[in-house]
Scaffold this motif. Sequence first.
Motif, mmCIF file in Angstrom:
data_model
loop_
_atom_site.group_PDB
_atom_site.id
_atom_site.type_symbol
_atom_site.label_atom_id
_atom_site.label_comp_id
_atom_site.label_asym_id
_atom_site.label_seq_id
_atom_site.Cartn_x
_atom_site.Cartn_y
_atom_site.Cartn_z
ATOM 1 N N ILE A 107 -8.331 33.526 17.224
ATOM 2 C CA ILE A 107 -7.894 34.884 17.656
ATOM 3 C C ILE A 107 -7.094 35.657 16.400
ATOM 4 C CG2 ILE A 107 -6.193 35.940 19.371
ATOM 5 C CD1 ILE A 107 -6.999 34.147 21.371
ATOM 6 N N LEU A 108 -6.314 34.971 15.761
ATOM 7 C CA LEU A 108 -5.629 35.618 14.669
ATOM 8 C C LEU A 108 -6.433 35.840 13.492
ATOM 9 C CD1 LEU A 108 -2.152 33.756 14.741
ATOM 10 C CD2 LEU A 108 -2.847 36.071 15.889
ATOM 11 N N GLY A 109 -7.542 34.930 13.302
ATOM 12 C CA GLY A 109 -8.302 35.319 12.029
ATOM 13 C C GLY A 109 -7.771 34.693 10.896
ATOM 14 N N ALA A 110 -6.918 33.435 10.918
ATOM 15 C CA ALA A 110 -6.268 32.470 10.187
ATOM 16 C C ALA A 110 -6.638 31.339 10.240
ATOM 17 C CB ALA A 110 -4.638 33.108 9.997
ATOM 18 N N GLY A 111 -7.148 30.508 9.156
ATOM 19 C CA GLY A 111 -7.130 29.132 9.421
ATOM 20 C C GLY A 111 -8.662 28.969 9.844
ATOM 21 N N LEU A 112 -9.521 29.692 9.436
ATOM 22 C CA LEU A 112 -10.827 29.727 10.343
ATOM 23 C C LEU A 112 -11.766 28.499 9.931
ATOM 24 C CD1 LEU A 112 -11.743 33.603 10.324
ATOM 25 C CD2 LEU A 112 -10.934 31.987 12.332
ATOM 26 N N ARG A 113 -11.532 28.212 8.558
ATOM 27 C CA ARG A 113 -12.434 27.071 8.128
ATOM 28 C C ARG A 113 -12.021 25.822 8.887
ATOM 29 N NH1 ARG A 113 -12.993 28.927 1.957
ATOM 30 N NH2 ARG A 113 -14.550 30.701 2.433
ATOM 31 N N ILE A 114 -10.670 25.556 8.954
ATOM 32 C CA ILE A 114 -10.375 24.075 9.689
ATOM 33 C C ILE A 114 -10.541 24.456 11.182
ATOM 34 C CG2 ILE A 114 -8.220 22.944 10.361
ATOM 35 C CD1 ILE A 114 -7.158 23.721 7.619
ATOM 36 N N ALA A 115 -10.416 25.522 11.779
ATOM 37 C CA ALA A 115 -10.715 25.719 13.202
ATOM 38 C C ALA A 115 -12.098 25.648 13.639
ATOM 39 C CB ALA A 115 -10.079 27.198 13.598
ATOM 40 N N ALA A 116 -12.903 26.155 12.630
ATOM 41 C CA ALA A 116 -14.341 25.747 12.696
ATOM 42 C C ALA A 116 -14.893 24.427 12.815
ATOM 43 C CB ALA A 116 -15.297 26.525 11.726
ATOM 44 N N VAL A 117 -14.263 23.647 11.736
ATOM 45 C CA VAL A 117 -14.729 22.352 11.775
ATOM 46 C C VAL A 117 -14.131 21.545 13.002
ATOM 47 C CG1 VAL A 117 -14.316 20.259 10.148
ATOM 48 C CG2 VAL A 117 -14.695 22.045 9.298
ATOM 49 N N SER A 118 -12.780 21.670 13.298
ATOM 50 C CA SER A 118 -12.006 21.222 14.395
ATOM 51 C C SER A 118 -13.071 21.439 15.537
ATOM 52 C CB SER A 118 -10.717 21.572 14.659
ATOM 53 O OG SER A 118 -10.038 21.160 13.272
ATOM 54 N N SER A 119 -13.336 22.770 15.765
ATOM 55 C CA SER A 119 -14.126 23.040 16.985
ATOM 56 C C SER A 119 -15.349 22.365 17.132
ATOM 57 C CB SER A 119 -14.114 24.367 17.294
ATOM 58 O OG SER A 119 -15.101 25.081 16.227
ATOM 59 N N VAL A 120 -16.131 22.376 16.149
ATOM 60 C CA VAL A 120 -17.138 21.573 16.037
ATOM 61 C C VAL A 120 -17.231 19.967 16.235
ATOM 62 C CG1 VAL A 120 -19.384 20.790 14.379
ATOM 63 C CG2 VAL A 120 -18.541 23.046 14.407
ATOM 64 N N VAL A 121 -16.122 19.490 15.807
ATOM 65 C CA VAL A 121 -15.978 18.175 16.390
ATOM 66 C C VAL A 121 -15.621 17.828 17.838
ATOM 67 C CG1 VAL A 121 -14.285 16.043 15.807
ATOM 68 C CG2 VAL A 121 -14.990 17.294 13.778
ATOM 69 N N LEU A 122 -14.768 18.896 18.151
ATOM 70 C CA LEU A 122 -14.180 18.920 19.496
ATOM 71 C C LEU A 122 -15.510 19.088 20.604
ATOM 72 C CD1 LEU A 122 -12.014 18.577 21.892
ATOM 73 C CD2 LEU A 122 -11.667 21.119 21.435
ATOM 74 N N LEU A 123 -16.457 20.213 20.287
ATOM 75 C CA LEU A 123 -17.491 20.495 21.122
ATOM 76 C C LEU A 123 -18.402 19.418 20.953
ATOM 77 C CD1 LEU A 123 -17.517 24.349 19.900
ATOM 78 C CD2 LEU A 123 -17.323 23.288 22.167
ATOM 79 N N LEU A 124 -18.769 18.700 19.808
ATOM 80 C CA LEU A 124 -19.924 17.807 19.983
ATOM 81 C C LEU A 124 -19.456 16.675 20.767
ATOM 82 C CD1 LEU A 124 -21.147 18.091 16.042
ATOM 83 C CD2 LEU A 124 -22.318 18.721 18.217
ATOM 84 N N GLY A 125 -18.033 16.195 20.907
ATOM 85 C CA GLY A 125 -17.850 15.154 21.559
ATOM 86 C C GLY A 125 -17.843 15.427 23.123
ATOM 87 N N MET A 126 -17.547 16.787 23.569
ATOM 88 C CA MET A 126 -17.718 17.109 24.737
ATOM 89 C C MET A 126 -19.216 17.056 25.157
ATOM 90 S SD MET A 126 -14.792 20.217 24.951
ATOM 91 C CE MET A 126 -14.807 20.495 26.497
ATOM 92 N N TRP A 127 -19.929 17.642 24.199
ATOM 93 C CA TRP A 127 -21.364 17.587 24.436
ATOM 94 C C TRP A 127 -21.884 16.058 24.537
ATOM 95 C CZ3 TRP A 127 -25.299 15.135 21.897
ATOM 96 C CH2 TRP A 127 -26.833 15.449 22.122
ATOM 97 N N ALA A 128 -21.470 15.171 23.789
ATOM 98 C CA ALA A 128 -21.752 13.659 24.072
ATOM 99 C C ALA A 128 -21.478 13.239 25.327
ATOM 100 C CB ALA A 128 -21.129 12.918 22.872
ATOM 101 N N ALA A 129 -20.197 13.633 25.894
ATOM 102 C CA ALA A 129 -19.682 13.320 27.075
ATOM 103 C C ALA A 129 -20.528 13.808 28.346
ATOM 104 C CB ALA A 129 -18.247 13.625 27.349
#
Length: 191
Positions: A107-129
């Motif tokens: 939302i703030l547009g800050a720290g997007l690269r870390i947020a992008a990597v973190s969201s991919v990890v979280l979302l792939l885990g949820m996809w696997a579940a």
Amino acid sequence: MATTSITTSSPTPATAHRASGAGQVALAVARIGLGFVFLWAFLDKMFGLGYGTGSAKSVLNGGSPSKGFLSHVNVGPLQSFFHSIAGVGIVDWIFMISLLGIGVAMILGAGLRIAAVSSVVLLLGMWAAEWPMAQFAADGTASGSQNPFVDYHIVYALLAVVLGFFATGSRLGLGHWWSTLGVVRKHPVLV
């Protein structure tokens, strides 16, 4: 008869990953939307707003955000793993901090690269579940999967990659200010 040649210029390496002005605004709106998906999930689980989480099961009332979801996983090869971490305190904390951090960063547009990597990890885990490749659950009932490979978790993860790559935080966000901070200039991964 004169001939004319039409040449198209390729983007230079420095501009190859930039979107046009309208494209930047569209990506910024998508970034804010994706951020709100994560932030809303955090708020609903923390306060029990009654959408995905009832008040009695909120974190503030002692509920576990991972227990309800992971203890009901009934498809896929990681079923027993997800059952074993359901309701574990550190898993709940990591999950909630991830939802909050990703949501706020997007939302703030800050720290997007870390947020992008973190969201991919979280979302792939949820996809696997949810394991959408399974047509049937362990008990033989229909799994409810509508597409064996690409569901909203994958689409959100792809969007997060695009947002992290284009670093869209300067449009409708604090990305420009964020990128001027000394620590961010010293460590560009923090963009």
